[in-house]
Write a protein that holds these residues in place. Sequence first.
Motif, PDB file in Angstrom:
ATOM      1  N   MET A   1       0.847  -1.195   0.000  1.00 54.52           N
ATOM      2  CA  MET A   1       0.000   0.000   0.000  1.00 54.52           C
ATOM      3  C   MET A   1       0.881   1.242   0.000  1.00 54.52           C
ATOM      4  O   MET A   1       1.641   1.489   0.940  1.00 54.52           O
ATOM      5  N   LEU A   2       0.853   2.023  -1.091  1.00 55.83           N
ATOM      6  CA  LEU A   2       1.604   3.261  -1.186  1.00 55.83           C
ATOM      7  C   LEU A   2       0.705   4.416  -0.772  1.00 55.83           C
ATOM      8  O   LEU A   2      -0.395   4.590  -1.292  1.00 55.83           O
ATOM      9  N   LYS A   3       1.187   5.208   0.179  1.00 56.01           N
ATOM     10  CA  LYS A   3       0.369   6.295   0.696  1.00 56.01           C
ATOM     11  C   LYS A   3       1.218   7.537   0.872  1.00 56.01           C
ATOM     12  O   LYS A   3       2.335   7.471   1.391  1.00 56.01           O
ATOM     13  N   GLN A   4       0.679   8.677   0.445  1.00 50.88           N
ATOM     14  CA  GLN A   4       1.300   9.972   0.718  1.00 50.88           C
ATOM     15  C   GLN A   4       0.388  10.761   1.646  1.00 50.88           C
ATOM     16  O   GLN A   4      -0.819  10.822   1.434  1.00 50.88           O
ATOM     17  N   GLU A   5       0.973  11.390   2.670  1.00 46.78           N
ATOM     18  CA  GLU A   5       0.218  12.265   3.563  1.00 46.78           C
ATOM     19  C   GLU A   5       0.517  13.700   3.165  1.00 46.78           C
ATOM     20  O   GLU A   5       1.673  14.123   3.175  1.00 46.78           O
ATOM     21  N   LEU A   6      -0.515  14.443   2.813  1.00 48.20           N
ATOM     22  CA  LEU A   6      -0.342  15.786   2.270  1.00 48.20           C
ATOM     23  C   LEU A   6      -1.122  16.818   3.072  1.00 48.20           C
ATOM     24  O   LEU A   6      -2.150  16.508   3.677  1.00 48.20           O
ATOM     25  N   GLU A   7      -0.629  18.059   3.038  1.00 51.77           N
ATOM     26  CA  GLU A   7      -1.377  19.216   3.516  1.00 51.77           C
ATOM     27  C   GLU A   7      -1.344  20.253   2.412  1.00 51.77           C
ATOM     28  O   GLU A   7      -0.264  20.614   1.930  1.00 51.77           O
ATOM     29  N   VAL A   8      -2.519  20.710   1.992  1.00 57.16           N
ATOM     30  CA  VAL A   8      -2.594  21.668   0.888  1.00 57.16           C
ATOM     31  C   VAL A   8      -3.442  22.854   1.310  1.00 57.16           C
ATOM     32  O   VAL A   8      -4.342  22.746   2.148  1.00 57.16           O
ATOM     33  N   LEU A   9      -3.126  24.004   0.699  1.00 56.43           N
ATOM     34  CA  LEU A   9      -3.871  25.239   0.957  1.00 56.43           C
ATOM     35  C   LEU A   9      -4.515  25.650  -0.359  1.00 56.43           C
ATOM     36  O   LEU A   9      -3.821  25.924  -1.344  1.00 56.43           O
ATOM     37  N   LEU A  10      -5.853  25.677  -0.399  1.00 53.71           N
ATOM     38  CA  LEU A  10      -6.573  25.891  -1.641  1.00 53.71           C
ATOM     39  C   LEU A  10      -7.549  27.060  -1.515  1.00 53.71           C
ATOM     40  O   LEU A  10      -8.069  27.341  -0.431  1.00 53.71           O
ATOM     41  N   ALA A  11      -7.802  27.703  -2.641  1.00 56.94           N
ATOM     42  CA  ALA A  11      -8.848  28.720  -2.687  1.00 56.94           C
ATOM     43  C   ALA A  11     -10.200  28.046  -2.460  1.00 56.94           C
ATOM     44  O   ALA A  11     -10.382  26.881  -2.829  1.00 56.94           O
ATOM     45  N   ALA A  53      -8.832  34.607   2.550  1.00 57.45           N
ATOM     46  CA  ALA A  53      -9.148  33.391   3.298  1.00 57.45           C
ATOM     47  C   ALA A  53      -9.002  32.178   2.390  1.00 57.45           C
ATOM     48  O   ALA A  53      -9.471  32.174   1.253  1.00 57.45           O
ATOM     49  N   MET A  54      -8.361  31.143   2.909  1.00 57.45           N
ATOM     50  CA  MET A  54      -8.113  29.913   2.159  1.00 57.45           C
ATOM     51  C   MET A  54      -8.635  28.724   2.955  1.00 57.45           C
ATOM     52  O   MET A  54      -9.012  28.851   4.126  1.00 57.45           O
ATOM     53  N   VAL A  55      -8.632  27.571   2.316  1.00 57.52           N
ATOM     54  CA  VAL A  55      -9.071  26.340   2.960  1.00 57.52           C
ATOM     55  C   VAL A  55      -7.872  25.410   3.072  1.00 57.52           C
ATOM     56  O   VAL A  55      -7.212  25.108   2.068  1.00 57.52           O
ATOM     57  N   ARG A  56      -7.583  24.983   4.286  1.00 56.88           N
ATOM     58  CA  ARG A  56      -6.446  24.084   4.526  1.00 56.88           C
ATOM     59  C   ARG A  56      -6.975  22.650   4.626  1.00 56.88           C
ATOM     60  O   ARG A  56      -7.883  22.364   5.420  1.00 56.88           O
ATOM     61  N   LEU A  57      -6.402  21.770   3.838  1.00 59.17           N
ATOM     62  CA  LEU A  57      -6.829  20.376   3.803  1.00 59.17           C
ATOM     63  C   LEU A  57      -5.668  19.456   4.160  1.00 59.17           C
ATOM     64  O   LEU A  57      -4.517  19.708   3.778  1.00 59.17           O
ATOM     65  N   ARG A  58      -5.988  18.399   4.880  1.00 55.82           N
ATOM     66  CA  ARG A  58      -5.055  17.286   5.068  1.00 55.82           C
ATOM     67  C   ARG A  58      -5.675  16.057   4.423  1.00 55.82           C
ATOM     68  O   ARG A  58      -6.858  15.767   4.636  1.00 55.82           O
ATOM     69  N   ALA A  59      -4.872  15.343   3.645  1.00 57.08           N
ATOM     70  CA  ALA A  59      -5.403  14.197   2.921  1.00 57.08           C
ATOM     71  C   ALA A  59      -4.343  13.107   2.798  1.00 57.08           C
ATOM     72  O   ALA A  59      -3.145  13.390   2.800  1.00 57.08           O
ATOM     73  N   ASP A  60      -4.803  11.874   2.688  1.00 58.48           N
ATOM     74  CA  ASP A  60      -3.952  10.734   2.369  1.00 58.48           C
ATOM     75  C   ASP A  60      -4.266  10.305   0.944  1.00 58.48           C
ATOM     76  O   ASP A  60      -5.442  10.107   0.589  1.00 58.48           O
ATOM     77  N   VAL A  61      -3.220  10.167   0.138  1.00 56.39           N
ATOM     78  CA  VAL A  61      -3.387   9.732  -1.243  1.00 56.39           C
ATOM     79  C   VAL A  61      -2.863   8.305  -1.361  1.00 56.39           C
ATOM     80  O   VAL A  61      -1.681   8.039  -1.088  1.00 56.39           O
ATOM     81  N   TYR A  62      -3.742   7.389  -1.755  1.00 54.11           N
ATOM     82  CA  TYR A  62      -3.389   5.963  -1.876  1.00 54.11           C
ATOM     83  C   TYR A  62      -3.196   5.604  -3.350  1.00 54.11           C
ATOM     84  O   TYR A  62      -4.068   5.873  -4.181  1.00 54.11           O
ATOM     85  N   GLN A  63      -2.041   5.006  -3.634  1.00 53.98           N
ATOM     86  CA  GLN A  63      -1.777   4.523  -4.983  1.00 53.98           C
ATOM     87  C   GLN A  63      -2.128   3.038  -5.129  1.00 53.98           C
ATOM     88  O   GLN A  63      -1.885   2.438  -6.159  1.00 53.98           O
ATOM     89  N   SER A  64      -2.664   2.478  -4.076  1.00 61.19           N
ATOM     90  CA  SER A  64      -3.211   1.125  -4.112  1.00 61.19           C
ATOM     91  C   SER A  64      -4.418   1.115  -3.190  1.00 61.19           C
ATOM     92  O   SER A  64      -4.745   2.140  -2.587  1.00 61.19           O
ATOM     93  N   ALA A  65      -5.074  -0.010  -3.071  1.00 66.46           N
ATOM     94  CA  ALA A  65      -6.313  -0.060  -2.283  1.00 66.46           C
ATOM     95  C   ALA A  65      -6.072   0.376  -0.842  1.00 66.46           C
ATOM     96  O   ALA A  65      -5.108  -0.074  -0.205  1.00 66.46           O
ATOM     97  N   PRO A  66      -6.914   1.259  -0.315  1.00 65.20           N
ATOM     98  CA  PRO A  66      -6.765   1.681   1.087  1.00 65.20           C
ATOM     99  C   PRO A  66      -7.148   0.550   2.027  1.00 65.20           C
ATOM    100  O   PRO A  66      -7.802  -0.415   1.621  1.00 65.20           O
TER     101      PRO A  66
END
Length: 523
Positions: A1-11, A53-66
């Motif tokens: 299971m390949l997973k990336q943990e990300l934090e992004v700031l989006l409009a 004002a922006m929206v801060r998101l935390r997400a996990d991106v799976y390159q295989s089945a979670p």
Amino acid sequence: MLKQELEVLLAPEVAFDELARYEAILQQAGLQPGEADFVHLKRRSIDARGRQAMVRLRADVYQSAPPADLFGPWFVYPNVKTATRSTIIVGAGPAGLFAALRCIELGIKPIVLERGLDVRARRRDLAAINKDQVVNPDSNYCFGEGGAGTYSDGKLYTRATKRGDVGRVLRRLVQHGATPDILVDAHPHIGTNKLPAVVQDLRDAIIAAGGEVRFDTRVTDLILEKDRLRGVVTATGEALEADATILATGHSARDIYDLLHRRGVLIEAKPFALGVRVEHPQALIDQAQYRRAERGLLPAASYSLVHQTEVRGEQRGVFSFCMCPGGFIVPAATAPGEVVVNGMSPSRRDSRFANSGIVAAVELSDLDVKQYGPMAGLHFQQEIEQRACHIAGGTQHAPAQLLGDFLKDKQSNTLLETSYQPGLVSVRMDDVLGPVLAERLRQGFRDFGRKIPGYATNAAQIVGVESRTSAPVRIPRDKDTLQHPVVAGLFPCGEGAGYAGGIVSAAMDGERCAEAVAALVGR
């Protein structure tokens, strides 16, 4: 299971558009569409510190089945109709309902006693207090299935993360009909218009699993045998016995405090807070927080404020409490002859008004403990509520004052349009609160006006009184067994006992008490 943990700031226009958000997260992960099997959004919050004002998101991106248990296990309730162990639970608020469901999971039959009506039937009594100004002492904004939070906002944010598993409580709510957004949002909120259906589903689950839920059933006495609680007696004279009793009556059940005190069950006065509701145009708060006239896709803006005051050599905190963006002020009295206000927001938070409790800490040294003992805080609270009612004319009209006029100690000639349905009466709020509390609030409001442009002006008004912030009484319990230190078999629980401060913390405390009962009585 390949997973990336990300934090992004989006409009906002990207963050609240599912496809655009997905593509932005993949771009941050260095992936193309189709290269990720699943994107799990874990956290969403508004970041208004910059120019936009922006929206801060935390997400996990799976390159295989979670993993299969990504969202945690769903809850399975065995049937306890014929269980050999039972527990009486007094109160069907979040503490009582979650205690009942946890008891079922542990093989114990819960018997839930609620003095008020079921969550749907409560509505006619809420209509009566709003439209006809008639207070039903057993069915109102504080009493009835779901407790005080059901029809006064449904906010799920809590700082009590060390008291239990917040995620577990939120997952249980989602299983019973709450929006999955509450698992993601930094300040989750179900909304007064949607929470009743969730509460009803919680109750249906209890009954389907063999538990009992009885409405219009007020406890009037205790079955005490030496230093052990065997059960309770209801207003009809029915005696009910069980292996244990969880007392989860909420912060406004004054008759229960009186009953405990009369029966010699140890209770204690505790600090609490008291003040007013302040109501602003929501657009003013949006402009101040987001620095833009139109908030677009952003939710109605909120705030959290605190200031340390000093009056007559005594320091006390003044702080915002239960802030309701896009909300309404509602009458929360539990007896005729008193005026109490609270705040609520529907799920869309689309009212033109923002309101928040602004309250000052009341310490034991501020109370007449010598004369009133453990009931000192309750007496202080009740005295101000009754004075508010008397000064405003003896109905559910609430005393009010323009905020700028309050800072000048000047009675307002006119008042603003309000969300408070029974109506307002212009008064000097000093006459309601007394000079010390009023001066503390003035110091707090002046500080808040320096922090939020336009906040402390006559564009806002204060409405009294916000007095049910928490219980003014604590029912003590052992920190390990959660039983009362003197009366065995009694498990004080939730806000009314002094161990919670909102829906989630009360629910967590209910589950803890159920587990403590199971440790005592077995299965």
